[in-house]
Scaffold this active site. Structure first.
Site, PDB file in Angstrom:
ATOM      1  N   ASN A 263       0.835  -1.199   0.000  1.00  0.00           N
ATOM      2  CA  ASN A 263       0.000   0.000   0.000  1.00  0.00           C
ATOM      3  C   ASN A 263       0.871   1.252   0.000  1.00  0.00           C
ATOM      4  OD1 ASN A 263       0.798   0.537   2.702  1.00  0.00           O
ATOM      5  ND2 ASN A 263      -0.945  -0.614   3.521  1.00  0.00           N
ATOM      6  N   ARG A 264       0.239   2.402   0.087  1.00  0.00           N
ATOM      7  CA  ARG A 264       0.934   3.684  -0.016  1.00  0.00           C
ATOM      8  C   ARG A 264       2.014   3.833   1.070  1.00  0.00           C
ATOM      9  NH1 ARG A 264      -1.108   8.849  -1.972  1.00  0.00           N
ATOM     10  NH2 ARG A 264      -3.201   7.965  -2.100  1.00  0.00           N
ATOM     11  N   ALA A 265       1.632   3.593   2.326  1.00  0.00           N
ATOM     12  CA  ALA A 265       2.566   3.790   3.432  1.00  0.00           C
ATOM     13  C   ALA A 265       3.716   2.787   3.378  1.00  0.00           C
ATOM     14  CB  ALA A 265       1.826   3.677   4.767  1.00  0.00           C
TER      15      ALA A 265
ATOM     16  N   ASP B  41      -6.045  -7.407   1.846  1.00  0.00           N
ATOM     17  CA  ASP B  41      -6.165  -8.852   1.627  1.00  0.00           C
ATOM     18  C   ASP B  41      -7.080  -9.151   0.443  1.00  0.00           C
ATOM     19  OD1 ASP B  41      -4.515  -9.407   3.753  1.00  0.00           O
ATOM     20  OD2 ASP B  41      -6.134  -9.851   5.168  1.00  0.00           O
TER      21      ASP B  41
END
Length: 521
Positions: A210-212, A280
């Protein structure tokens, strides 16, 4: 276009997928929290119910089952009651547990949450208790897990690794699995951990951070699409990936490759209720698509849809294929998506029949679209779940002995006008004098026709009734027909119209009174 995605969902099949990772058992204890304990200044929770859910890699396996994949689960469980509970949950979902390894020196990972309501209001989490060991799996147990896994790999179409940093995904285990998968040409897809070194995943097919997570891995914040594309390229180069799916929440997904600029696939706006399980769900959607041989661009788009459906729900829920198909069908509102060739239309109708939708069919020239047409097409659309308009081509209009100057508008223009109507779902152009062959191919549930036709006068009635369909005449606005309108236009004398000249009106001058001339009051 949406029909490519619909076709991709239809081609998923039931591939066998091996899921490796950190299994988590999520327990929830619900109750009323409206008293303070007499023993200490703490809230007392009166238990009302308990619930157990699959979490971590076990949740990925469960989500894959919701997408109709055959799944084998692999990972560690302890020699405890929680392991038995976890197995029961997995087997109840139809997941094969042949890849699970029981170990004596660590517990099954459990997250126990206490949720309380005050005065019967919405529940809030009060406390979470974790039972886990995060130390990496020892070499001996790692060898035992590898021995279980290696014979299973060739039986599967894809391997998904869900790393929650609980110690299962060690360089020893991952190295052996990736090497064996490459030997058999099996793709490996990884959802990497939020923190830590990702070098052990060098050489896998793709990752889904994801982004983070991406920002931490590359050393800079992902504040834009361009940042995500640059980070994805860097990860593909550093980890020798075929590609990477960088999920950037509300902005969708960036599909990156080492040697190409990333491709951004935006997501449509949704009502976000809960982001739990979105990652997920994306992993499961891409994983089953990869196993089925769907191309990365379409997988990226489908992961947007599946993830979007997940965040619209509270808690983690199974996202089913029918929901994905329904979402794709509901979102195709651009007029260019509505004008179909026969093969594409049949794919779309197959998807709608899977959802038990009623298909309505009508046909005509629609040479001069007027209020009568609009009214009857709206009425036709209300007879079922989708409306097909079969449009006579320019050639077939001339076959119908229309005037030599008909059609007034080309088939492409007429198709575009029809497709722009909200009531119309599909437009297909046909060349025959009658729609009979098209009706045989598409087999709609209902054939309708507007105007003064009786049921027996509707062309195609015998074809539709032969396969068990219905035929129904509809009303139309009285006194309106394209032929009559065109005839009236022909009879109207044409006179030159003088150009209209528009002159801006002049305003009277505004005079401002001199305050020195005001009368004394």
């Amino acid at each position: 276009m949406s029909y490519y995605l619909i076709d991709a969902v239809e081609r998923l099949g039931n591939p066998r997928i091996l899921v490796l990772g950190d299994l988590i058992l999520d327990r929830y204890i619900w109750g009323e929290a409206d008293r303070i304990s007499q023993e200490a200044p703490v809230i007392l929770l009166s238990e009302e119910k308990r619930e157990t859910r699959l979490g971590g890699a076990a949740n990925v396996a469960n989500l894959l089952r919701g997408l109709e994949a055959e799944v084998t689960m692999s990972g560690l469980v302890g020699a405890d009651f929680d392991a038995k509970d976890l197995r029961v949950q997995l087997e109840g979902a139809g997941v094969c547990c042949d890849g699970l390894l029981e170990v004596e020196d660590r517990p099954t990972t459990v997250k126990e949450r206490f949720l309380g309501r005050a005065q019967h209001r919405h529940p809030h989490q009060m406390l979470r208790v974790d039972r886990e060991v995060r130390t990496p799996l020892g070499e001996e147990d790692g060898a035992r897990l590898i021995a279980k896994l290696l014979p299973l790999i060739s039986e599967h179409a894809a391997i998904l690794i869900s790393d929650y940093a609980k110690g299962v995904c060690t360089p020893q285990v991952i190295g052996a699995i990736v090497a064996e998968a490459k030997k058999h040409g099996i793709p490996v897809l990884v959802d990497p951990p939020a923190h830590g070194n990702w070098d052990l995943y060098k050489g896998v097919t793709a990752i889904t951070p994801n982004r983070a997570e991406t920002g931490r891995a590359v050393g800079f914040d992902i504040d834009s699409i361009e940042d995500a594309s640059r980070a994805g390229q860097q990860l593909c180069r550093d980890l020798e990936l075929d590609h990477a799916y960088i999920t950037i929440d509300r902005d969708g997904v960036v599909l990156a490759r080492a040697s190409e600029e990333g491709v951004h696939h935006p997501t449509r706006k949704r009502e976000v209720c809960d982001i739990t399980g979105a990652g997920d769900t994306v992993l499961a959607m891409i994983g089953i698509g990869m196993a089925a041989g769907i191309d990365p661009e379409n997988l990226s788009k489908l992961s947007n849809v599946a993830g979007g459906l997940q965040v619209e729900q509270v808690g983690v829920v199974l996202v089913h294929r029918n929901e994905i198909l329904g979402d794709l069908l509901a979102s195709r509102r651009h007029h260019e998506d509505k004008i179909c060739e026969l093969v594409d239309l049949k794919r779309q109708l197959h998807a709608r029949r899977r959802l038990d939708q009623k298909i309505v069919f009508t046909n005509g020239c629609f040479d001069l679209l007027h209020v009568g047409h609009v009214s009857y097409l709206k009425q036709a659309s209300q007879e079922g779940d989708c409306l097909i308009v079969a449009l006579n081509s320019d050639e077939s209009v001339r076959m119908l002995d229309k005037a030599p100057d008909r059609p007034l508008f080309s088939q492409d223009d007429r198709a575009t006008m029809l497709a722009s109507l909200e009531s119309v779902d599909y437009v297909i152009i046909f060349n025959d004098a009658t729609p009979n062959q098209l009706l045989k191919e598409l087999q709609p549930d209902l054939l309708v026709k507007g105007g003064t036709y009786s049921k027996d006068e509707i062309v195609g009635k015998e074809v539709v009734e032969a396969y068990g369909g219905e035929v129904k005449p509809l009303t139309i606005v009285a006194g309106l027909s394209t032929t009559n309108i065109v005839e009236r236009l022909r009879q109207t004398p044409t006179e030159p119209v003088a150009p209209t000249t528009f002159t801006m009106p002049t305003k009277p001058p505004v005079t401002t009174p001199n305050p020195l001339e005001r009368k004394a009051g």
